[in-house]
Design a protein around this motif. Structure first.
Motif, short mmCIF file in Angstrom:
data_model
loop_
_atom_site.label_atom_id
_atom_site.label_comp_id
_atom_site.label_asym_id
_atom_site.label_seq_id
_atom_site.Cartn_x
_atom_site.Cartn_y
_atom_site.Cartn_z
N ILE A 131 8.63 4.10 2.75
CA ILE A 131 7.92 5.28 2.26
C ILE A 131 8.91 6.38 1.92
CG2 ILE A 131 6.18 7.02 2.81
CD1 ILE A 131 4.92 5.03 4.73
N HIS A 167 -0.10 15.22 0.28
CA HIS A 167 -1.34 14.46 0.23
C HIS A 167 -1.32 13.29 1.20
CE1 HIS A 167 -3.97 16.02 -3.01
NE2 HIS A 167 -2.86 16.59 -3.42
N MET A 168 -0.13 12.74 1.45
CA MET A 168 0.00 11.63 2.39
C MET A 168 0.16 12.10 3.83
SD MET A 168 2.59 9.17 0.20
CE MET A 168 2.60 7.88 1.45
N ALA A 186 0.82 -1.21 0.00
CA ALA A 186 0.00 0.00 0.00
C ALA A 186 0.86 1.26 0.00
CB ALA A 186 -0.94 0.00 1.21
N SER A 187 2.00 1.22 0.69
CA SER A 187 2.89 2.39 0.72
C SER A 187 3.40 2.71 -0.67
CB SER A 187 4.07 2.11 1.67
OG SER A 187 3.63 1.91 2.99
N GLU A 196 0.59 4.14 -2.78
CA GLU A 196 0.28 5.53 -2.45
C GLU A 196 1.17 6.50 -3.22
OE1 GLU A 196 -1.56 7.53 -0.38
OE2 GLU A 196 -2.96 5.93 0.11
N LEU A 255 -1.47 6.22 -7.23
CA LEU A 255 -2.66 7.06 -7.13
C LEU A 255 -2.52 8.33 -7.94
CD1 LEU A 255 -3.59 6.79 -3.34
CD2 LEU A 255 -4.28 5.33 -5.25
N ARG A 261 -3.13 12.17 -8.24
CA ARG A 261 -3.29 13.26 -7.28
C ARG A 261 -3.87 14.48 -7.98
NH1 ARG A 261 -2.39 10.72 -2.38
NH2 ARG A 261 -0.66 9.25 -2.63
N ILE A 278 3.11 14.84 -3.49
CA ILE A 278 2.64 13.54 -3.02
C ILE A 278 2.72 13.46 -1.50
CG2 ILE A 278 3.10 11.06 -3.06
CD1 ILE A 278 4.16 11.40 -5.89
#
Length: 334
Positions: free
Chosen positions: A162, A184-185, A20-21, A24, A28, A30, A181
């Motif tokens: 990450i 957003h994270m 998932a990291s 992200e 994704l 943005r 990015i």
């Protein structure tokens, strides 16, 4: 805009967080940011892949998906004490051999080591002793967040993964792209790979006050001559205590942290404005174009002018437009 293809190789017993990291950062779309990556997932045997979270994920692509990847990313490897499937080793070696960047998050470093991609090269994982014992030909470096060798990159652990993914986005598409990015994270400021993996004093002294307010204050005043005494006065502590808090919480000295922020700010200005190098140096508190060039080259391994040619943008009548450059050369690291 050149789109960089990232393919994640998942294996049975897959960690969901590591995958998932990576998704992200690379998978994704943005708002307000051009899509710089194409993200896919593959596995040795397409179908249901068990995860460590107690559910299966359905993966439709097989190992041939790695043949088209610009970056092959392995988000952890649960069976690190076992021999990897020969087909997986062959696919990784084939991808690396044709020039793909191969990235390991956390325990996937063991898979890269089995594939021979780390022989006589620097690497890291959080249990450095185990890695060194099993692969004595790997130059294991303890207490670092991540190591990027250009064609191969490894991270110390899950959270450091990450940091590594954001570092790679910064390498591929520039500091402003990666910062977008990260915002957003809701991620903390950029951490260099050479910083300590974790705080040495966080558990020994739980009363230690966070540096976050001071870091925010300093970031807004990079154009000013910020000395250690000035930072300590703002934090209402002694210079020695402040230096110790920086070492404990960030793994770097106040001066090193400040230089990193100034160079990061210079990168953003070079990408987003047409200011001269001299003006950029003044804006970020590096006093002169000569000093900026020297500091910039030491951290980014290129010149401000070359960096602007790779990542700069131009303003258009219809509004701000970000031009994403082609992927930077393998040897370039922020």
């Amino acid at each position: 805009m050149s789109v960089h293809r990232v393919t994640a190789l998942v294996l049975p017993g897959q960690s969901t967080f590591e995958l998932a990291s990576a998704a992200e950062v690379f998978g994704l779309r943005r708002p307000g940011l051009p899509h710089g990556y194409e993200f896919t997932v593959c596995t040795e045997h397409p179908g249901a892949v068990p995860t460590l979270a107690g559910y299966d994920m359905l993966v439709g692509a097989d190992l041939t998906a790695l043949d088209a990847a610009d970056t092959v990313l392995v988000p952890g490897w649960h069976d690190r004490t076992q021999s990897a499937p020969p087909a997986v080793i062959d696919a990784l070696q084939r991808a690396h051999g044709r020039g793909a960047r191969v990235v390991a998050i956390c325990s996937a470093t063991f898979l890269l080591a089995q594939a021979g991609l780390l022989s006589h090269r620097r690497a890291h994982w959080r249990l450095a002793g185990e890695l060194a014992a099993r692969f004595p030909d790997v130059e294991v470096e303890p207490d670092t967040l991540y190591i990027d060798l250009g064609d191969v990159a490894t991270s110390a652990g899950t959270a450091a993964g990450i940091d590594l993914c954001l570092h790679l986005a910064r390498t591929d598409h520039g500091a402003a792209y990666a910062a977008h990015i990260a915002r957003h994270m809701v991620m903390p400021p950029h951490r260099e790979g050479g910083q300590l993996q974790y705080s040495t004093g966080a558990f020994a002294d739980r009363q230690t006050e966070s540096l976050a307010p001071l870091l925010d204050w300093a970031t807004e005043r990079l154009h000013q001559p910020l000395t250690l005494d000035a930072l300590a006065a703002q934090a209402r502590t002694s210079p020695r205590t402040l230096a110790r808090r920086f070492a404990d919480q960030l793994g770097v000295s106040p001066g090193r942290w400040l230089l990193q922020q100034r160079v990061a700010a210079a990168r953003a200005l070079l990408e987003e404005t047409d200011l001269s190098v001299e003006a950029v140096a003044q804006r970020v508190g590096l006093s002169s174009a000569t000093n900026l060039r020297r500091r910039f080259h030491a951290l980014v391994h290129t010149t401000p002018a070359a960096y602007r040619r790779s990542f700069g943008h131009r303003e258009q009548d219809t509004g701000s437009h970000i031009r994403i450059s082609r992927t930077s050369p393998r040897g370039t690291t922020p």
